[in-house]
Design an enzyme around this catalytic site. Structure first.
Site, PDB file in Angstrom:
ATOM      1  N   HIS A 207      -2.082  -3.403  -2.363  1.00  0.00           N
ATOM      2  CA  HIS A 207      -1.697  -2.335  -3.284  1.00  0.00           C
ATOM      3  C   HIS A 207      -0.630  -2.842  -4.251  1.00  0.00           C
ATOM      4  O   HIS A 207      -0.031  -3.892  -4.031  1.00  0.00           O
ATOM      5  CB  HIS A 207      -1.055  -1.167  -2.509  1.00  0.00           C
ATOM      6  CG  HIS A 207      -1.904  -0.608  -1.433  1.00  0.00           C
ATOM      7  ND1 HIS A 207      -2.632   0.534  -1.601  1.00  0.00           N
ATOM      8  CD2 HIS A 207      -2.128  -1.020  -0.160  1.00  0.00           C
ATOM      9  CE1 HIS A 207      -3.276   0.813  -0.479  1.00  0.00           C
ATOM     10  NE2 HIS A 207      -2.983  -0.119   0.410  1.00  0.00           N
TER      11      HIS A 207
ATOM     12  N   HIS B 275      -6.922  -1.852  -3.137  1.00  0.00           N
ATOM     13  CA  HIS B 275      -6.974  -0.399  -2.978  1.00  0.00           C
ATOM     14  C   HIS B 275      -8.066   0.213  -3.854  1.00  0.00           C
ATOM     15  O   HIS B 275      -8.732   1.175  -3.463  1.00  0.00           O
ATOM     16  CB  HIS B 275      -5.601   0.183  -3.309  1.00  0.00           C
ATOM     17  CG  HIS B 275      -5.468   1.635  -3.011  1.00  0.00           C
ATOM     18  ND1 HIS B 275      -4.526   2.407  -3.623  1.00  0.00           N
ATOM     19  CD2 HIS B 275      -6.144   2.478  -2.179  1.00  0.00           C
ATOM     20  CE1 HIS B 275      -4.625   3.651  -3.183  1.00  0.00           C
ATOM     21  NE2 HIS B 275      -5.600   3.714  -2.298  1.00  0.00           N
TER      22      HIS B 275
ATOM     23  N   LYS C  27      -8.764   4.026  -8.618  1.00  0.00           N
ATOM     24  CA  LYS C  27      -7.452   3.610  -9.127  1.00  0.00           C
ATOM     25  C   LYS C  27      -7.539   2.173  -9.602  1.00  0.00           C
ATOM     26  O   LYS C  27      -8.418   1.432  -9.179  1.00  0.00           O
ATOM     27  CB  LYS C  27      -6.394   3.679  -8.019  1.00  0.00           C
ATOM     28  CG  LYS C  27      -6.198   5.057  -7.447  1.00  0.00           C
ATOM     29  CD  LYS C  27      -5.173   5.040  -6.336  1.00  0.00           C
ATOM     30  CE  LYS C  27      -4.968   6.440  -5.835  1.00  0.00           C
ATOM     31  NZ  LYS C  27      -3.602   6.793  -5.661  1.00  0.00           N
TER      32      LYS C  27
ATOM     33  N   TYR D 199       3.091   1.558   3.953  1.00  0.00           N
ATOM     34  CA  TYR D 199       2.690   0.150   3.939  1.00  0.00           C
ATOM     35  C   TYR D 199       3.335  -0.613   5.096  1.00  0.00           C
ATOM     36  O   TYR D 199       4.426  -0.269   5.546  1.00  0.00           O
ATOM     37  CB  TYR D 199       3.124  -0.522   2.629  1.00  0.00           C
ATOM     38  CG  TYR D 199       2.652   0.171   1.385  1.00  0.00           C
ATOM     39  CD1 TYR D 199       1.303   0.288   1.093  1.00  0.00           C
ATOM     40  CD2 TYR D 199       3.567   0.731   0.502  1.00  0.00           C
ATOM     41  CE1 TYR D 199       0.870   0.934  -0.056  1.00  0.00           C
ATOM     42  CE2 TYR D 199       3.149   1.379  -0.651  1.00  0.00           C
ATOM     43  CZ  TYR D 199       1.798   1.481  -0.928  1.00  0.00           C
ATOM     44  OH  TYR D 199       1.376   2.122  -2.052  1.00  0.00           O
TER      45      TYR D 199
ATOM     46  N   CYS E 181      -5.134   0.092  -8.954  1.00  0.00           N
ATOM     47  CA  CYS E 181      -4.349  -0.581  -7.913  1.00  0.00           C
ATOM     48  C   CYS E 181      -5.201  -1.572  -7.131  1.00  0.00           C
ATOM     49  O   CYS E 181      -6.266  -1.181  -6.645  1.00  0.00           O
ATOM     50  CB  CYS E 181      -3.773   0.490  -6.991  1.00  0.00           C
ATOM     51  SG  CYS E 181      -2.885  -0.107  -5.560  1.00  0.00           S
TER      52      CYS E 181
END
Length: 134
Positions: free
Chosen positions: A10, A115, A121, A39, A123
């Site tokens: 991420h 991710h 996204k 995380y 990310c």
């Protein structure tokens, strides 16, 4: 110990140079109602690797894919214009390689993913599959 077979990478969705670390992300996540940082690791711009959740704990970083995965977040992911960008420093790239290799040596990792492969996204703002081949 839980079974770990995937690493999900991420970004913090912050501009390069913005001061972010595991403590800041922990605060953000608690403000969203999490028990603690979601995380397992956070990689700072200078390449420092900070611990988040213990590896034995299921993370809270990728909906429906937390069980069986380790979540790594690098600080950055937005350019100066505020748009998604690969802002990783050389130190972060080196630290990510070290951390991924270490996790692969300790667990039977079958997949290293971004991710964005599980959510709509940008990310982590770079092609994880291209950089990390098993």
């Amino acid at each position: 110990m839980r079974t770990i077979n995937r690493i999900i990478i991420h970004c913090s969705d912050t501009r390069q140079g913005q001061i972010v670390d595991a403590k800041v992300i922990d605060r953000w996540h608690r403000e969203k109602g999490y028990r603690k940082i979601g995380y397992h690791y956070v990689v700072l711009e200078d390449g420092t690797i900070e611990k988040g959740r213990d590896e034995a704990e299921v993370g809270a970083h990728c909906l429906r894919y937390n069980n069986g995965s380790i979540g790594i977040c690098y600080c950055g992911g937005k350019g100066a214009d505020g748009r998604p960008a690969d802002t990783r420093t050389q130190a972060q790239k080196k630290a990510l390689i070290f951390l991924v290799q270490d996790l692969c040596a300790r667990y039977k990792i079958a997949d290293i993913a971004g991710h964005c492969e599980f959510a709509n996204k940008a990310c982590p703002c770079f092609d994880v599959k291209k950089e990390f081949k098993l």
